[in-house]
Design an enzyme around this catalytic site. Sequence first.
Site, PDB file in Angstrom:
ATOM      1  N   PRO A  57      -7.758   5.600  -1.439  1.00 46.41           N
ATOM      2  CA  PRO A  57      -6.696   6.210  -2.257  1.00 46.41           C
ATOM      3  C   PRO A  57      -6.651   5.524  -3.615  1.00 46.41           C
ATOM      4  CG  PRO A  57      -5.741   4.731  -0.625  1.00 46.41           C
ATOM      5  CD  PRO A  57      -7.210   4.777  -0.351  1.00 46.41           C
ATOM      6  N   MET A  58      -6.789   6.289  -4.700  1.00 47.82           N
ATOM      7  CA  MET A  58      -6.822   5.707  -6.043  1.00 47.82           C
ATOM      8  C   MET A  58      -5.916   6.529  -6.949  1.00 47.82           C
ATOM      9  SD  MET A  58     -10.927   4.968  -6.258  1.00 47.82           S
ATOM     10  CE  MET A  58     -11.375   6.563  -5.577  1.00 47.82           C
ATOM     11  N   VAL A  59      -4.977   5.894  -7.584  1.00 48.62           N
ATOM     12  CA  VAL A  59      -3.985   6.598  -8.388  1.00 48.62           C
ATOM     13  C   VAL A  59      -4.663   7.447  -9.460  1.00 48.62           C
ATOM     14  CG1 VAL A  59      -2.021   6.339  -9.968  1.00 48.62           C
ATOM     15  CG2 VAL A  59      -2.236   4.830  -7.980  1.00 48.62           C
ATOM     16  N   CYS A 183      -0.885  -2.175  -2.564  1.00 50.14           N
ATOM     17  CA  CYS A 183      -0.937  -2.222  -4.031  1.00 50.14           C
ATOM     18  C   CYS A 183      -0.324  -3.519  -4.557  1.00 50.14           C
ATOM     19  CB  CYS A 183      -0.195  -1.031  -4.622  1.00 50.14           C
ATOM     20  SG  CYS A 183      -0.256  -0.997  -6.441  1.00 50.14           S
ATOM     21  N   LYS A 222      -2.458   0.883   5.183  1.00 49.73           N
ATOM     22  CA  LYS A 222      -3.417   0.074   4.416  1.00 49.73           C
ATOM     23  C   LYS A 222      -2.670  -1.155   3.906  1.00 49.73           C
ATOM     24  CE  LYS A 222      -6.810   0.454   0.662  1.00 49.73           C
ATOM     25  NZ  LYS A 222      -6.407  -0.575  -0.291  1.00 49.73           N
ATOM     26  N   ASN A 283     -12.141  -2.983   3.610  1.00 48.65           N
ATOM     27  CA  ASN A 283     -12.067  -2.654   2.190  1.00 48.65           C
ATOM     28  C   ASN A 283     -12.304  -3.916   1.362  1.00 48.65           C
ATOM     29  OD1 ASN A 283      -9.437  -1.504  -0.065  1.00 48.65           O
ATOM     30  ND2 ASN A 283     -11.621  -1.176  -0.187  1.00 48.65           N
ATOM     31  N   ALA A 307     -13.525   1.909  -3.250  1.00 54.63           N
ATOM     32  CA  ALA A 307     -12.727   2.378  -4.389  1.00 54.63           C
ATOM     33  C   ALA A 307     -13.589   2.295  -5.651  1.00 54.63           C
ATOM     34  CB  ALA A 307     -11.461   1.554  -4.530  1.00 54.63           C
ATOM     35  N   GLU A 308     -13.728   1.092  -6.229  1.00 51.63           N
ATOM     36  CA  GLU A 308     -14.463   0.955  -7.487  1.00 51.63           C
ATOM     37  C   GLU A 308     -15.933   1.345  -7.339  1.00 51.63           C
ATOM     38  OE1 GLU A 308     -13.969  -2.537  -9.758  1.00 51.63           O
ATOM     39  OE2 GLU A 308     -11.880  -2.088 -10.182  1.00 51.63           O
TER      40      GLU A 308
END
Length: 592
Positions: A57-59, A183, A222, A283, A307-308
């Site tokens: 999940p990435m904003v 986060c 998460k 992760n 993510a990245e």
Amino acid sequence: MTIEPVASTSSCPQQVVEDGEVLPKYTINDNNVPIHPKLGGYDFYRSIGSPKYVVAPMVDQSELAWRLLSKAPLPPSIAGRSTTITTSTGRKLTRYPGGTHVSYTPMIHAKVFIDAKGEGNKRGDGQFNLTYEEEGGEGTIAGIEGGDRPVIAQFCANDPEVLLAAAQKIEHRVDAVDINFGCPQGIAKRGHYGSFLQDEWDLVYKLINTLHINLKVPVTAKFRIFPSLSKTLAYAKMMESAGAQILTCHGRTRDMKGQFTGLADWQMIKKVKEHVNVPVFANGNILYYEDVERCLEVTGCDGVMSAEGNLSNPAIWLPPSHPHFHPSITMLAHRYLDIVEALQSHTSRSAIKSHMFRLLKPVLDTNEELRVKIAQCPVGEGMDKFRELLKEIEKILEPAIQEAGPSSRPPPIDPSTGYRSLPIFCAQPQIRAKPVSTEIGGTEEFVTRPSSPSAESPGNPVAPASSIPGTILFSRSARHDVKNTDRCINEECTGVAALRCPTRACITHCRIVKAVESGYTEQEATKEALSGGLVGMGCEAHEEKEKARKERMDRKRKNKSEAKQRAKQRKIENEQKPKKGANGGEAGEGDS
């Protein structure tokens, strides 16, 4: 909306675990039975295809278009054959070469989602589009079979009732609902969510348990680890007992962010996996496909979340045996734009530009003019301007592609550094470089393409010199050693000591030191600096860097202002156009 009443509860007293850690209290629901029948744990995991490859999940950046790209990153003409699997429940899922097995939505703010008002947004379409039935859709979307599923929607919240109301709005469109307890950013601290709930175990338990009891789909969670292994394990087991059916463990603590990011602790993730009975996704530390396989082996986890790594290379799940391993950045960019154009659902301007910047970064690092052009691209006029820029970039890359030749293959990862040197036209991870230049104003930046192996630093293994002058790429382990990160000279400050600052301070305390040297009292200098003053009084390195930062922000504001003006002008022009009547002519013409 009402929460189903809990029949009985019992208080879990503070526990002292083996290393002397005192754990927060929380209230256990003794009647922990969901009111809707649903699968849990490994039964649920198998029902969505036992996913190994997971998009995080990435904003504003794991939006529908990006999820679809990550599911089928290569054009059909070169991708190879897709496969169809049948899950434990008889569900058929299409998987594409190099594609993710399950994706998470961007983090949805539960209260904002519930409070969304206004025409076209009354259903919360700005965060999860319900109008067009593409988000969470299972049919063919943008030419991709199976559409957006499996998909898990992630929410942030600190109120169980608000979270439940938000989740119930979309539970019919997703396979599960995830809660963000990971986060670490300032916005999460101000909003009181994410990792800033990790000391409030009673609230964490209630958030998870409320969804577990009342939702028609499973709840997942998460989270980030604690420095203490025993506390981390107790935290994970508490989440499992509350009803979380999949746990994603980010192997970094809440403080490990920015320049203090450091390496994720795979051994800690491994221990979490060993001590819970539900599936666990790992992760952290994923730059290449080889990292995915190694992470699965080291941690024993059921899946790996990226993510990245995924943002820089949406085809990160392609194995080295595939002929398009580390594919062309322009090809990926074109495919993303194809998907954006094929959707009815709106893709935000910020998401499109963020992805273009990220995918094309190897070229943009060396061409500031192109970077500005992308920033100024008008999204409201379609993708044509982006296409024109991609053609311009393809011309720039052509010599490098010709030099590499059609049979070129990405080299193996250098075992001494942990990096792979890739041509500028290939999708590749972004890496932080460490400044080695002795010139005033040396900075730390994200870099992509290594260039030459000439720069070395005594006592530290190094990768090839980066594409930014005056920097080198430290080995992955040396670069991410948080213990070696220099902190500001002020002991109470959590900032980083700038490498070129003669006072070894952050910019605020650098200015305070210099102001005191020029005649201020320490109290006067501190008060002035903390209120935003003393600008220009810091060392040359700090002030040059601050000047460059201000220039970048001024350019962004100018570009944004110009884009708004163009949009306003287009709106005026559209309103001034003659309206068509029923017969196709101008209104009033032939209508009598």
